[in-house]
Scaffold this active site. Structure first.
Site, short mmCIF file in Angstrom:
data_model
loop_
_atom_site.label_atom_id
_atom_site.label_comp_id
_atom_site.label_asym_id
_atom_site.label_seq_id
_atom_site.Cartn_x
_atom_site.Cartn_y
_atom_site.Cartn_z
N ASP A 31 0.87 -1.19 0.00
CA ASP A 31 0.00 0.00 0.00
C ASP A 31 0.90 1.23 0.00
OD1 ASP A 31 -3.19 0.48 1.32
OD2 ASP A 31 -1.82 2.16 1.02
N ASP A 32 0.55 2.23 -0.81
CA ASP A 32 1.40 3.43 -0.86
C ASP A 32 0.97 4.48 0.18
OD1 ASP A 32 -0.89 4.58 -1.85
OD2 ASP A 32 0.06 5.45 -3.63
N GLN A 76 -7.34 4.23 -6.74
CA GLN A 76 -7.86 5.58 -6.58
C GLN A 76 -9.36 5.30 -6.45
OE1 GLN A 76 -9.56 8.65 -6.34
NE2 GLN A 76 -10.17 7.91 -8.36
N TYR A 142 -13.92 6.91 -12.84
CA TYR A 142 -13.69 5.80 -11.90
C TYR A 142 -14.41 4.53 -12.40
CZ TYR A 142 -14.41 3.08 -7.57
OH TYR A 142 -14.47 2.08 -6.62
N ASN A 171 -22.27 -0.20 -1.88
CA ASN A 171 -21.67 0.82 -0.99
C ASN A 171 -21.28 0.15 0.32
OD1 ASN A 171 -23.16 2.49 -2.99
ND2 ASN A 171 -22.33 4.11 -1.71
N ARG A 214 -29.15 4.04 -2.02
CA ARG A 214 -27.96 3.20 -2.16
C ARG A 214 -28.17 1.84 -1.50
NH1 ARG A 214 -27.13 6.44 -5.28
NH2 ARG A 214 -25.43 7.94 -5.51
P1 NAD Z 1 -9.43 3.06 0.65
O1 NAD Z 1 -9.05 4.37 0.03
O2 NAD Z 1 -9.63 3.02 2.12
O3 NAD Z 1 -8.39 1.93 0.23
C1 NAD Z 1 -7.59 1.99 -0.92
C2 NAD Z 1 -6.16 1.71 -0.47
O4 NAD Z 1 -5.34 1.67 -1.64
C3 NAD Z 1 -5.59 2.80 0.45
O5 NAD Z 1 -4.99 2.21 1.58
C4 NAD Z 1 -4.56 3.52 -0.42
O6 NAD Z 1 -3.48 4.04 0.34
C5 NAD Z 1 -4.15 2.41 -1.37
N1 NAD Z 1 -3.64 2.90 -2.64
C6 NAD Z 1 -4.17 3.87 -3.43
N2 NAD Z 1 -3.41 4.04 -4.51
C7 NAD Z 1 -2.37 3.15 -4.42
C8 NAD Z 1 -1.25 2.87 -5.23
N3 NAD Z 1 -1.03 3.54 -6.36
N4 NAD Z 1 -0.38 1.90 -4.83
C9 NAD Z 1 -0.58 1.22 -3.66
N5 NAD Z 1 -1.64 1.47 -2.86
C10 NAD Z 1 -2.51 2.41 -3.23
O7 NAD Z 1 -10.76 2.61 -0.11
P2 NAD Z 1 -11.75 1.39 0.18
O8 NAD Z 1 -13.09 1.97 0.34
O9 NAD Z 1 -11.20 0.48 1.21
O10 NAD Z 1 -11.71 0.66 -1.23
C11 NAD Z 1 -10.93 -0.51 -1.46
C12 NAD Z 1 -11.22 -1.02 -2.86
O11 NAD Z 1 -12.60 -1.34 -3.00
C13 NAD Z 1 -10.91 -0.01 -3.95
O12 NAD Z 1 -10.40 -0.70 -5.06
C14 NAD Z 1 -12.27 0.57 -4.29
O13 NAD Z 1 -12.33 1.06 -5.60
C15 NAD Z 1 -13.15 -0.66 -4.09
N6 NAD Z 1 -14.55 -0.34 -3.81
C16 NAD Z 1 -14.88 0.28 -2.63
C17 NAD Z 1 -16.24 0.53 -2.38
C18 NAD Z 1 -16.68 1.18 -1.08
O14 NAD Z 1 -17.90 1.33 -0.88
N7 NAD Z 1 -15.80 1.55 -0.16
C19 NAD Z 1 -17.21 0.20 -3.32
C20 NAD Z 1 -16.81 -0.40 -4.51
C21 NAD Z 1 -15.48 -0.70 -4.74
#
Ligand code: NAD
Length: 314
Positions: A31-32, A76, A142, A171, A214
């Site tokens: 994770d970055d 992202q 996205y 969601n 949602r």
């Molecule tokens: P989040 O932002 O908490 O988690 C994303 C993580 O990815 C973060 O820890 C971030 O630091 C890391 N990250 C971002 N860019 C990076 C890179 N270039 N290299 C390495 N690490 C990187 O978001 P989340 O809500 O936990 O979402 C997790 C996944 O689930 C994502 O792929 C998101 O698109 C997907 N998603 C989430 C939801 C939701 O409701 N939260 C719904 C649909 C899909």
């Protein structure tokens, strides 16, 4: 089993990493930290602060670890940021994901992809729930980047025998969700309600508008899907992770006000440009494999307890 969780310092990925540790797997987190935090990473996991766009660094780490499964959550993940910065969104969510795909192929790892059902299907009419066979209608950069990586997985599944699973989350809400972002309304409302701050529903009550609708799914259900996918139960499948129940922002706000049980101010605000009016997914496939999703009230009770435990904790 050895499991790599990309994005494992974020909200959903950290729950997946934690559950994988609890299941007795060896876990690596990449994770970055762009939106995640090391506080979220389980102590037993091997953490590496690497950007998935850094192909060589990622490759070196992953080839050394040789994971059986990769749960790809790094992204992202903000729809509104993708509108402001579409190139960045494509860079991380398409090109970064292709790097993950290449190492999965090289190691022969299963690849589980955190896609979106909430953004992918576009507007879902009243009375309907989007099934996995509904054609994607991406209305944001996205949604485009997530849809396009799904196509890469399909192409490589056909040509290279990649064992991939696409999880289309609705969601997702639960403990550790970021309350400072622009999305994640459960976390935002709980954080504000527990501080005695007003919350805003982007709809006009005077004209009977309940706000956006949602499908709120508890993070534990996303975790269960990942664990099942590690074992190969979802190989080659695309599965909605959802409840099939639509909840308006106003109904959600009312439920959370009741759960927090403190004096609350709820104001009306303008509808946010670009927000879908209604997004509800059909969970039938998930239910047939994993059983029933967590009822909203039960998930909200657990989430409220967690947010309450954080007040003044840091
Ligand atoms: P989040 O932002 O908490 O988690 C994303 C993580 O990815 C973060 O820890 C971030 O630091 C890391 N990250 C971002 N860019 C990076 C890179 N270039 N290299 C390495 N690490 C990187 O978001 P989340 O809500 O936990 O979402 C997790 C996944 O689930 C994502 O792929 C998101 O698109 C997907 N998603 C989430 C939801 C939701 O409701 N939260 C719904 C649909 C899909």
């Amino acid at each position: 089993m050895k499991v790599l969780v990309t994005g494992g310092a974020g909200f959903i990925g950290s729950h997946v990493a934690e559950a994988a540790v609890d299941a007795g797997h060896r876990v690596m987190v990449v994770d970055d930290l762009s939106t995640g935090s090391t506080d979220n990473v389980p102590l037993q996991a091997d953490f590496h602060p690497v950007d998935i766009r850094n192909r060589e660094a990622l490759r070196e780490l992953v080839l050394h670890f040789e994971p059986d499964a990769i749960s790809h959550h790094a992204a992202q993940a903000s729809v509104s940021r993708s509108v402001r910065e579409p190139r960045l969104d494509a860079d991380v969510n398409v090109l970064g994901s292709v790097n993950v795909l290449e190492v999965a192929l090289e190691c022969g790892s299963r690849l589980i992809f955190a896609s979106t059902g909430g953004a992918l299907y576009g507007e879902v009419e009243e009375g309907e729930a989007a099934g996995e066979d509904r054609p994607p209608q991406p209305l944001s950069p996205y949604a485009c980047s997530k849809a396009s990586f799904e196509l890469y997985l399909r192409a490589f599944g056909a040509s290279s025998g990649l064992r991939a699973t696409v999880l289309r989350y609705a969601n997702v809400y639960g403990p550790r969700q970021d309350s400072q972002g622009e999305s994640g309304v459960v976390a935002i409302f709980l954080d504000r309600l527990l501080q005695g701050a007003p919350i805003q529903v982007n709809a006009r009550e005077d004209v009977g508008d309940p706000g956006c609708v949602r499908d709120y799914v508890y993070v534990r259900d996303a975790v269960r899907a990942n664990l099942a996918a590690f074992d190969g139960a979802l190989d080659g499948r695309t599965v909605n992770i959802a409840t099939g129940v639509g909840t308006s922002t106003r109904a959600l706000a009312e439920e959370l006000v009741k759960l927090v049980d403190e004096p609350a101010i709820v104001t009306d605000g303008p509808h946010r440009e670009g927000d879908l009016k209604r997004s509800v997914l059909d969970p039938a496939v998930m239910v047939s494999i994993l059983g029933e999703p967590t009822p909203l009230r039960r998930g909200l009770v657990a989430t409220t307890e967690w947010f309450r435990s954080q007040v003044g904790a840091s």
